[in-house]
Write a protein that holds these residues in place. Sequence first.
Motif, short mmCIF file in Angstrom:
data_model
loop_
_atom_site.label_atom_id
_atom_site.label_comp_id
_atom_site.label_asym_id
_atom_site.label_seq_id
_atom_site.Cartn_x
_atom_site.Cartn_y
_atom_site.Cartn_z
N UNK A 103 0.82 -1.21 0.00
CA UNK A 103 0.00 0.00 0.00
C UNK A 103 0.86 1.27 0.00
N UNK A 104 2.08 1.17 0.47
CA UNK A 104 2.97 2.34 0.42
C UNK A 104 3.33 2.68 -1.02
N UNK A 105 3.66 1.64 -1.79
CA UNK A 105 4.14 1.86 -3.15
C UNK A 105 5.64 2.15 -3.12
N UNK A 106 6.25 1.95 -4.26
CA UNK A 106 7.71 2.05 -4.34
C UNK A 106 8.19 3.47 -4.06
N UNK A 107 7.46 4.44 -4.58
CA UNK A 107 7.92 5.83 -4.45
C UNK A 107 7.95 6.28 -2.99
N UNK A 146 5.92 -0.47 -10.88
CA UNK A 146 6.05 -0.40 -9.43
C UNK A 146 6.41 -1.79 -8.92
N UNK A 147 7.57 -1.89 -8.27
CA UNK A 147 8.04 -3.21 -7.85
C UNK A 147 7.19 -3.84 -6.77
N UNK A 148 6.32 -3.03 -6.15
CA UNK A 148 5.53 -3.60 -5.07
C UNK A 148 4.06 -3.75 -5.43
N UNK A 149 3.76 -3.51 -6.70
CA UNK A 149 2.40 -3.76 -7.15
C UNK A 149 2.19 -5.27 -7.22
N UNK A 160 10.81 7.16 2.21
CA UNK A 160 11.04 6.85 3.63
C UNK A 160 12.46 6.33 3.87
N UNK A 161 12.91 5.48 2.96
CA UNK A 161 14.28 4.95 3.13
C UNK A 161 15.31 6.06 2.98
N UNK A 162 14.96 7.06 2.16
CA UNK A 162 15.87 8.18 1.94
C UNK A 162 16.19 8.92 3.22
N UNK A 163 15.30 8.82 4.23
CA UNK A 163 15.55 9.51 5.50
C UNK A 163 16.72 8.90 6.26
N UNK A 164 17.10 7.68 5.90
CA UNK A 164 18.23 7.04 6.58
C UNK A 164 19.57 7.42 5.97
N UNK A 165 19.52 8.15 4.88
CA UNK A 165 20.75 8.58 4.20
C UNK A 165 20.88 10.09 4.35
N UNK A 166 22.08 10.63 4.13
CA UNK A 166 22.21 12.09 4.15
C UNK A 166 21.26 12.72 3.13
N UNK A 190 11.88 -7.41 -0.97
CA UNK A 190 10.92 -7.73 0.09
C UNK A 190 9.52 -7.91 -0.47
N UNK A 191 8.72 -8.74 0.23
CA UNK A 191 7.34 -8.95 -0.20
C UNK A 191 6.48 -7.73 0.11
N UNK A 192 5.43 -7.55 -0.66
CA UNK A 192 4.53 -6.43 -0.45
C UNK A 192 3.87 -6.45 0.93
N UNK A 193 3.82 -7.64 1.55
CA UNK A 193 3.13 -7.77 2.84
C UNK A 193 4.01 -7.38 4.02
N UNK A 194 5.29 -7.09 3.78
CA UNK A 194 6.21 -6.77 4.88
C UNK A 194 5.78 -5.47 5.56
N UNK A 195 5.68 -5.49 6.90
CA UNK A 195 5.29 -4.24 7.56
C UNK A 195 6.43 -3.22 7.55
N UNK A 196 6.06 -1.96 7.33
CA UNK A 196 7.06 -0.90 7.25
C UNK A 196 7.88 -0.79 8.54
#
Lengths: 355, 355
Positions: free
Chosen positions: A3-7, B320-323, A12-18, A90-96
């Motif tokens: 439900x998040x989608x790739x974008x 989208x890789x998570x679709x 969100x992952x970008x927040x872990x990088x500078x 990762x699978x689409x079902x993985x919790x964020x």
Amino acid sequence: MAELGEKELLRRLGRFAPPGQLADDAALVPSTPTPRCGVVSSDVLVEDRHFSQTTTPPESVGWRAVMANLSDLAAMGADQVVGVTVGLGCPGSLPWHWLKSVYGGMVEALDQHGGRLLGGDCVGSPMVTLAMTAVGTVDRQRVIRRRGAQAGDWLVCSGPHGLSSYGLSLTLHGVSAEPGRLQAQAVAAHRYPRARLDVPPQLRASQPPGTPWRVAGTDSSDGLAQALHLLCGEQGLGAHVHRLPIPAALKALPDAERHCLWGGEDFELVLALEPSWAQALLERDPGFYHVGTVTADDQLLLKDAQDGQLRPFPSGKPFDHFSQTSPMETGTHGIPGPPWRDRPPVRTQTPDSGG
Amino acid sequence: MAELGEKELLRRLGRFAPPGQLADDAALVPSTPTPRCGVVSSDVLVEDRHFSQTTTPPESVGWRAVMANLSDLAAMGADQVVGVTVGLGCPGSLPWHWLKSVYGGMVEALDQHGGRLLGGDCVGSPMVTLAMTAVGTVDRQRVIRRRGAQAGDWLVCSGPHGLSSYGLSLTLHGVSAEPGRLQAQAVAAHRYPRARLDVPPQLRASQPPGTPWRVAGTDSSDGLAQALHLLCGEQGLGAHVHRLPIPAALKALPDAERHCLWGGEDFELVLALEPSWAQALLERDPGFYHVGTVTADDQLLLKDAQDGQLRPFPSGKPFDHFSQTSPMETGTHGIPGPPWRDRPPVRTQTPDSGG
């Protein structure tokens, strides 16, 4: 994740990088003028083989992935970490929240060594896979290779062996409801190992004047016995091991020797050094162990603690990724979470340094 | 693979790298003195999502993985390839000859650009995953970023778009027993794309005297529309696209526009350049296309070929890789193998250069 989608996931992952670090097609890494050069290492972790969502805290999954890679850099003599790229499946079902903690663990591990999340890729996959590539730098004149040991060299290692393996066995087979200090230590050692990037500078500092740079070494990610095999057996040499670096607290266990020799994932460095250099290193840092001597024959022999006789290494087998079973597939029992969470909560905000 | 064991597998894979290259814990990469610096990019390919053992020849799997990564390097302005590390996950049941051909395809693709297999990792996994990290170098003063376009810039791309996507659709839905020249071309374009590492030098050569270096760009791995979105929409800008770079041979197809805009994997570079620079580039290499202009509003508009009106881009969606579904999951039909195997047989021996 679906439900998040790739974008949104990438945002969100970008927040872990500078800031801005993940904004381009690839990542720039700093210039490495001579005499330094770059060093890269890759590792892949697969769910239910290298970790389990049920028995490995997500912070530990991320921390261990980083440290395993940085340990490979240390084993090449690197003393500077640039960062890592992460290829996530990762699978689409993985919790964020699970993934967020994995990346939190990664960033905390990187912070220990001044590294950063450089970039990566996210793809859908039936199970979680984490492919990581670490980038560091090394002085080209101070590289450590597996090849290069000579008969008469002392074999030293940067710390004790076996605690991580004991911690894994506790994780897999369950611990008592109120684990003692040793059990807690062992599980923490397994979950939050440390890469020995401090060793290359110590090697330089203890190098006797006039001695040329000749250091054979590797890390003990696949166990001490395997490291000795790579340094000696694979090079047509042998070893007489007179002292196993078993942690004092582990000595009373019946399978302490097996954990020490074959357990793996202690991520110490195992080195073959000219004796005077080895002595200087041991005097400089009493945390190192003198485990034996390189020999000209091709046998790995262990001195029996009872009768002092040299005998072939007790049987054991390094972990084969293509064998039918793996540590994580042998069945697990729940262990309490919080007592092992001896690490401070991980940071999820970005450092304020620029891309 | 299970009967080979990890050690024998590593020995065999080692033949695809320069002698001794895989003998250590990590790989050294050359010094990059200022003004150059390193550039790294990672990609992950997962079986049955990015490729299929039944419809993708293994040489193509390896070739495409390399080229996708090198395309990311080119999109950063890199003009030199050091090599790739490969994190391989595969089931024990995977036949060696399949994997051998994958690595053969990788090495052949690397050979096109002077790169080498630097190192990697092999782990057991329920399905094949290929995580690759490419390392190259770039002149730090000549970096291409996604950010930096300005209203009035010309949008140019390094080649036509849509052939690879058409080739993929043929692969997935079947082709006639005797495919015509266009079909064969399209499938070859999909299976053996080329990274445009020749573009950064062309940009330098066409830079008008006195013009500062300002090049916004990305590659079209996720489609031309997505590339324009990254260069314009993501930066708060828009685009007027007056000409789609549809290959002449594809124009007669009813869905040519969709393949061109949304298909992806053509691995061309899409650039926003100051108009005089763009003109010089187009004159220098007639293979480039002038597709439109960057605008100050935030709309992506396409000029209708019939009535000349500007209208919003026709609908489409980047992958989208998570679709729930992915191209490879939509079902496949066998297509004949040999006619598409237009590449020469891959080399499985190592180059004779040292580690």
